[in-house]
Design a protein around this motif. Structure first.
Motif, PDB file in Angstrom:
ATOM      1  N   THR A  21       0.835  -1.199   0.000  1.00 13.30           N
ATOM      2  CA  THR A  21       0.000   0.000   0.000  1.00 13.30           C
ATOM      3  C   THR A  21       0.870   1.249   0.000  1.00 13.30           C
ATOM      4  O   THR A  21       1.956   1.273   0.588  1.00 13.30           O
ATOM      5  CB  THR A  21      -0.915   0.047   1.236  1.00 13.30           C
ATOM      6  OG1 THR A  21      -0.101   0.007   2.397  1.00 13.30           O
ATOM      7  CG2 THR A  21      -1.888  -1.115   1.255  1.00 13.30           C
ATOM      8  N   CYS A  22       0.380   2.283  -0.642  1.00 15.42           N
ATOM      9  CA  CYS A  22       1.054   3.575  -0.653  1.00 15.42           C
ATOM     10  C   CYS A  22       0.883   4.205   0.729  1.00 15.42           C
ATOM     11  O   CYS A  22      -0.243   4.313   1.221  1.00 15.42           O
ATOM     12  CB  CYS A  22       0.447   4.468  -1.724  1.00 15.42           C
ATOM     13  SG  CYS A  22       1.104   6.157  -1.722  1.00 15.42           S
ATOM     14  N   GLN A  27      -3.637   3.329  -1.096  1.00  8.67           N
ATOM     15  CA  GLN A  27      -4.112   2.512  -2.210  1.00  8.67           C
ATOM     16  C   GLN A  27      -3.189   1.312  -2.386  1.00  8.67           C
ATOM     17  O   GLN A  27      -1.969   1.431  -2.265  1.00  8.67           O
ATOM     18  CB  GLN A  27      -4.159   3.322  -3.504  1.00  8.67           C
ATOM     19  CG  GLN A  27      -5.163   4.458  -3.494  1.00  8.67           C
ATOM     20  CD  GLN A  27      -6.579   3.945  -3.472  1.00  8.67           C
ATOM     21  OE1 GLN A  27      -6.915   3.007  -4.180  1.00  8.67           O
ATOM     22  NE2 GLN A  27      -7.405   4.562  -2.639  1.00  8.67           N
ATOM     23  N   THR A  30      -0.336   0.198  -6.313  1.00  3.06           N
ATOM     24  CA  THR A  30      -0.174   1.368  -7.173  1.00  3.06           C
ATOM     25  C   THR A  30       1.270   1.846  -7.252  1.00  3.06           C
ATOM     26  O   THR A  30       1.550   2.803  -7.964  1.00  3.06           O
ATOM     27  CB  THR A  30      -1.043   2.542  -6.672  1.00  3.06           C
ATOM     28  OG1 THR A  30      -0.670   2.852  -5.331  1.00  3.06           O
ATOM     29  CG2 THR A  30      -2.515   2.217  -6.754  1.00  3.06           C
ATOM     30  N   LEU A  31       2.186   1.187  -6.548  1.00  4.74           N
ATOM     31  CA  LEU A  31       3.579   1.622  -6.523  1.00  4.74           C
ATOM     32  C   LEU A  31       4.405   0.926  -7.600  1.00  4.74           C
ATOM     33  O   LEU A  31       4.338  -0.286  -7.759  1.00  4.74           O
ATOM     34  CB  LEU A  31       4.196   1.350  -5.151  1.00  4.74           C
ATOM     35  CG  LEU A  31       3.656   2.196  -4.006  1.00  4.74           C
ATOM     36  CD1 LEU A  31       4.186   1.676  -2.682  1.00  4.74           C
ATOM     37  CD2 LEU A  31       4.038   3.642  -4.195  1.00  4.74           C
ATOM     38  N   GLU A  57       7.048   5.390  -7.400  1.00  2.38           N
ATOM     39  CA  GLU A  57       6.015   6.378  -7.671  1.00  2.38           C
ATOM     40  C   GLU A  57       4.649   5.716  -7.585  1.00  2.38           C
ATOM     41  O   GLU A  57       4.445   4.623  -8.097  1.00  2.38           O
ATOM     42  CB  GLU A  57       6.192   6.998  -9.057  1.00  2.38           C
ATOM     43  CG  GLU A  57       5.166   8.063  -9.341  1.00  2.38           C
ATOM     44  CD  GLU A  57       5.333   8.712 -10.708  1.00  2.38           C
ATOM     45  OE1 GLU A  57       4.604   9.659 -10.989  1.00  2.38           O
ATOM     46  OE2 GLU A  57       6.183   8.243 -11.488  1.00  2.38           O
ATOM     47  N   CYS A  58       3.723   6.395  -6.927  1.00  2.00           N
ATOM     48  CA  CYS A  58       2.351   5.911  -6.814  1.00  2.00           C
ATOM     49  C   CYS A  58       1.575   6.401  -8.031  1.00  2.00           C
ATOM     50  O   CYS A  58       1.587   7.596  -8.340  1.00  2.00           O
ATOM     51  CB  CYS A  58       1.710   6.424  -5.531  1.00  2.00           C
ATOM     52  SG  CYS A  58      -0.018   5.942  -5.351  1.00  2.00           S
ATOM     53  N   HIS A  60      -1.581   6.474  -8.295  1.00  2.00           N
ATOM     54  CA  HIS A  60      -2.852   7.086  -7.870  1.00  2.00           C
ATOM     55  C   HIS A  60      -2.645   8.534  -7.418  1.00  2.00           C
ATOM     56  O   HIS A  60      -3.255   9.449  -7.960  1.00  2.00           O
ATOM     57  CB  HIS A  60      -3.491   6.266  -6.747  1.00  2.00           C
ATOM     58  CG  HIS A  60      -4.806   6.794  -6.302  1.00  2.00           C
ATOM     59  ND1 HIS A  60      -4.932   7.544  -5.163  1.00  2.00           N
ATOM     60  CD2 HIS A  60      -6.043   6.699  -6.845  1.00  2.00           C
ATOM     61  CE1 HIS A  60      -6.200   7.894  -5.024  1.00  2.00           C
ATOM     62  NE2 HIS A  60      -6.892   7.386  -6.032  1.00  2.00           N
TER      63      HIS A  60
END
Length: 80
Positions: A21-22, A27, A30-31, A57-58, A60
């Motif tokens: 999770t970020c 989220q 997403t990384l 980098e995410c 989202h």
């Protein structure tokens, strides 16, 4: 005799971190981690690696995490 010595970036490698999770937006999946080595070269032939640039980098929230900011969860997912 002329020597051509310098540095240049290598090929970028990307990896999506699964089940992570970020920390900013919470989220999942997403990384994306990007690694790019920088090489010292002599006559355009890479001799040795100077350093590796690594960041996540995410997708989202677009937050960027540099390797000093990686969480243990991110490090564990990257090594597996």
């Amino acid at each position: 005799m002329i020597l051509f010595f310098g540095s240049r970036p290598g090929k970028k490698e990307t990896k999506t971190l699964r089940n992570v999770t970020c920390p900013h937006c919470q989220q999942m999946d997403t990384l994306t981690v990007t690694c790019q080595p920088n090489y010292a070269h002599l006559f355009w032939i890479p001799i040795f690696t100077i350093n590796n640039v690594r960041y996540a980098e995410c997708s989202h929230c677009k937050r960027v995490y540099y390797k000093e900011e990686f969480t243990p969860e991110m490090e564990q997912a990257l090594s597996s």
